[in-house]
Design a protein around this motif. Structure first.
Motif, PDB file in Angstrom:
ATOM      1  N   MET A   1       0.661  -1.457   0.143  1.00 32.89           N
ATOM      2  CA  MET A   1      -0.111   0.399  -0.284  1.00 32.89           C
ATOM      3  C   MET A   1       0.999   0.974   0.156  1.00 32.89           C
ATOM      4  O   MET A   1       0.973   1.166   1.148  1.00 32.89           O
ATOM      5  CB  MET A   1      -0.765   0.062   1.395  1.00 32.89           C
ATOM      6  N   PRO A   2       1.203   1.558  -1.326  1.00 33.43           N
ATOM      7  CA  PRO A   2       1.976   2.312  -1.485  1.00 33.43           C
ATOM      8  C   PRO A   2       1.750   4.277  -0.589  1.00 33.43           C
ATOM      9  O   PRO A   2       0.784   4.294  -1.348  1.00 33.43           O
ATOM     10  CB  PRO A   2       2.540   2.931  -2.405  1.00 33.43           C
ATOM     11  N   ILE A   3       3.210   4.753  -0.367  1.00 28.55           N
ATOM     12  CA  ILE A   3       1.991   5.921   0.369  1.00 28.55           C
ATOM     13  C   ILE A   3       2.224   7.014  -0.677  1.00 28.55           C
ATOM     14  O   ILE A   3       2.188   7.353  -1.757  1.00 28.55           O
ATOM     15  CB  ILE A   3       2.954   6.552   0.994  1.00 28.55           C
ATOM     16  N   LEU A   4       0.423   8.012  -0.662  1.00 27.01           N
ATOM     17  CA  LEU A   4       0.232   8.545  -1.903  1.00 27.01           C
ATOM     18  C   LEU A   4       0.366  10.158  -1.612  1.00 27.01           C
ATOM     19  O   LEU A   4      -0.220  10.528  -1.091  1.00 27.01           O
ATOM     20  CB  LEU A   4      -1.545   8.124  -1.765  1.00 27.01           C
ATOM     21  N   ASP A   5       0.756  10.195  -1.817  1.00 24.73           N
ATOM     22  CA  ASP A   5       1.282  12.220  -2.316  1.00 24.73           C
ATOM     23  C   ASP A   5       0.139  13.033  -3.267  1.00 24.73           C
ATOM     24  O   ASP A   5      -0.298  14.008  -2.452  1.00 24.73           O
ATOM     25  CB  ASP A   5       3.187  12.387  -2.521  1.00 24.73           C
TER      26      ASP A   5
ATOM     27  N   PHE B   1      -8.778  12.751  -2.143  1.00 22.51           N
ATOM     28  CA  PHE B   1      -8.946  13.125  -0.887  1.00 22.51           C
ATOM     29  C   PHE B   1      -9.795  11.394  -1.099  1.00 22.51           C
ATOM     30  O   PHE B   1      -9.784  10.686  -0.035  1.00 22.51           O
ATOM     31  CB  PHE B   1     -10.036  14.047  -0.688  1.00 22.51           C
ATOM     32  N   HIS B   2     -10.310  11.294  -2.052  1.00 20.54           N
ATOM     33  CA  HIS B   2     -11.292  10.131  -1.367  1.00 20.54           C
ATOM     34  C   HIS B   2     -10.047   9.118  -1.601  1.00 20.54           C
ATOM     35  O   HIS B   2     -10.393   7.698  -0.679  1.00 20.54           O
ATOM     36  CB  HIS B   2     -12.438   9.925  -2.752  1.00 20.54           C
ATOM     37  N   GLU B   3      -9.158   8.967  -2.598  1.00 16.53           N
ATOM     38  CA  GLU B   3      -8.199   8.065  -2.324  1.00 16.53           C
ATOM     39  C   GLU B   3      -7.181   7.879  -0.984  1.00 16.53           C
ATOM     40  O   GLU B   3      -6.985   6.249  -0.551  1.00 16.53           O
ATOM     41  CB  GLU B   3      -6.927   7.231  -3.341  1.00 16.53           C
ATOM     42  N   ARG B   4      -6.845   9.298  -0.398  1.00 21.11           N
ATOM     43  CA  ARG B   4      -6.829   8.598   0.944  1.00 21.11           C
ATOM     44  C   ARG B   4      -7.732   7.585   1.994  1.00 21.11           C
ATOM     45  O   ARG B   4      -7.320   7.569   2.402  1.00 21.11           O
ATOM     46  CB  ARG B   4      -6.589   9.922   0.776  1.00 21.11           C
ATOM     47  N   PHE B   5      -8.610   8.993   1.632  1.00 20.78           N
ATOM     48  CA  PHE B   5      -9.596   7.957   2.984  1.00 20.78           C
ATOM     49  C   PHE B   5      -9.334   6.006   2.901  1.00 20.78           C
ATOM     50  O   PHE B   5      -9.438   5.846   3.925  1.00 20.78           O
ATOM     51  CB  PHE B   5     -10.489   8.374   2.828  1.00 20.78           C
ATOM     52  N   ILE B   6      -9.703   5.803   1.580  1.00 19.03           N
ATOM     53  CA  ILE B   6      -9.693   4.916   1.426  1.00 19.03           C
ATOM     54  C   ILE B   6      -8.240   4.360   1.625  1.00 19.03           C
ATOM     55  O   ILE B   6      -7.930   2.605   2.387  1.00 19.03           O
ATOM     56  CB  ILE B   6     -10.264   3.882  -0.090  1.00 19.03           C
ATOM     57  N   TYR B   7      -7.097   4.258   1.553  1.00 22.41           N
ATOM     58  CA  TYR B   7      -6.155   4.151   1.414  1.00 22.41           C
ATOM     59  C   TYR B   7      -6.004   3.598   3.338  1.00 22.41           C
ATOM     60  O   TYR B   7      -5.433   2.630   3.845  1.00 22.41           O
ATOM     61  CB  TYR B   7      -4.822   4.973   1.018  1.00 22.41           C
TER      62      TYR B   7
END
Length: 319
Positions: A24-28, A32-38
């Protein structure tokens, strides 16, 4: 067999989760939705041993169940309920193959109501019963589901090759590891072996094989035994290996993957071979050695040879 809570928690996370940066790579720069789901996926992975009702997940997320399921499917393209079920069954499949934990304990650990409920769900997903999956001489890897990749990794090409019989001289070491720590154990053992052989190299070019085999431990239900054999060709003297025995590997079919890099990324690559690439190509592992064929060019004046780049052809015996 009744499990103490400490014993249960010792299995969570399994070795797959010892590589969070890989899975699960860190998202830069993601939305917002992808960060939330991550963040939600990370929490779910740590709690797969609980019931994980959709209403409970939604409460934690702060959304209504309807809105959360819509958002989850928009990002992952799979329903939340299906994702949780597939991850639980995939974890259970690894435990079944790598340990001798009773099936009823595996079912209870992943919060199935009964062994019968677990067996029905497992058979529907893998098209085979848990008992047959465990006892099969081949390991069918199709159906193993990884944590969702928000940043997909590149998938190396696989070559299916037929290898003729080979004769090797090698020295074998046996190690034990609980399944909860298998990734770090393999990384440590393999790293020590490679550092040792690279540090002894006197020639410009080094070639050698590392043979690996693992099986459930007969004495400890939650662990497995791993054999590492450092080997060279019978008719060659490419590096200093003190040999215990002669090893003959019969002809057979292999899936070949290639790796370029150093020791740091090697373990991650090998875990990906088993948990991503073989399932993706719908391949089944047969009985035999995994063969790691290394080629490394040493550099004059370099003391820490283990950190140099090398090439590894990784062969997995397949049906």
């Amino acid at each position: 067999m009744a499990w103490a809570s400490d014993s249960l928690l010792s299995l969570c996370p399994l070795f797959l989760l010892e590589l969070p940066e890989y899975n699960m790579p860190i998202l830069d720069e993601k939305s917002f939705h992808e960060r939330f789901i991550y963040d939600l996926l990370t929490w779910m992975e740590d709690n797969l041993h609980t019931k994980l009702f959709i209403t409970d997940i939604a409460t934690r997320a702060g959304y209504s169940p309807w809105h959360l399921q819509k958002l989850f499917k928009m990002v992952t393209r799979v329903s939340l309920g299906e994702y949780v079920k597939n991850r639980k069954l995939s974890r259970a499949a690894l435990v079944l193959r790598l340990t001798r934990l009773p099936i009823i304990d595996v079912a209870h650990f992943y919060s199935f109501d009964s062994q019968q409920t677990f067996s029905r769900a497992f058979k529907k997903h893998f098209h085979i019963t848990p008992a047959t999956y465990r006892q099969s001489s081949d390991w069918p890897l199709a159906g193993i589901s990884l944590p969702f990749h928000l940043q997909p990794s590149s998938v190396p090409a696989v070559d299916i090759v037929l290898r003729s019989k080979i004769c090797l001289l090698g020295k074998t070491e046996q190690h034990f590891s609980p399944i909860a720590h298998i990734s770090s154990a393999l990384n440590t053992i393999r790293g020590k072996l490679l550092r040792r052989i690279f540090s002894q190299v006197k020639k410009e070019t080094t070639e050698f094989c590392l043979l690996t085999q693992s099986r459930p431990d007969d004495d400890k239900e939650d662990g497995l035994k791993i054999n590492f054999t450092l080997a060279s060709m019978l008719n060659e003297n490419l590096h200093p290996i003190s040999s215990d025995n002669q090893i003959i590997i019969g002809p057979g079919r292999y899936a070949k993957f290639s790796y370029e890099g150093n020791i740091i990324g090697l373990n991650e690559f090998i875990m990906a071979v088993y948990l991503e690439y073989l399932p993706m190509y719908k391949l089944s592992r047969r009985i035999g050695y995994d063969i790691e064929h290394y080629t490394q060019k040493s550099v004059n004046g370099t003391e820490e040879k283990s950190w140099l780049q090398f090439h590894c052809d990784y062969f997995v015996p397949v049906t």
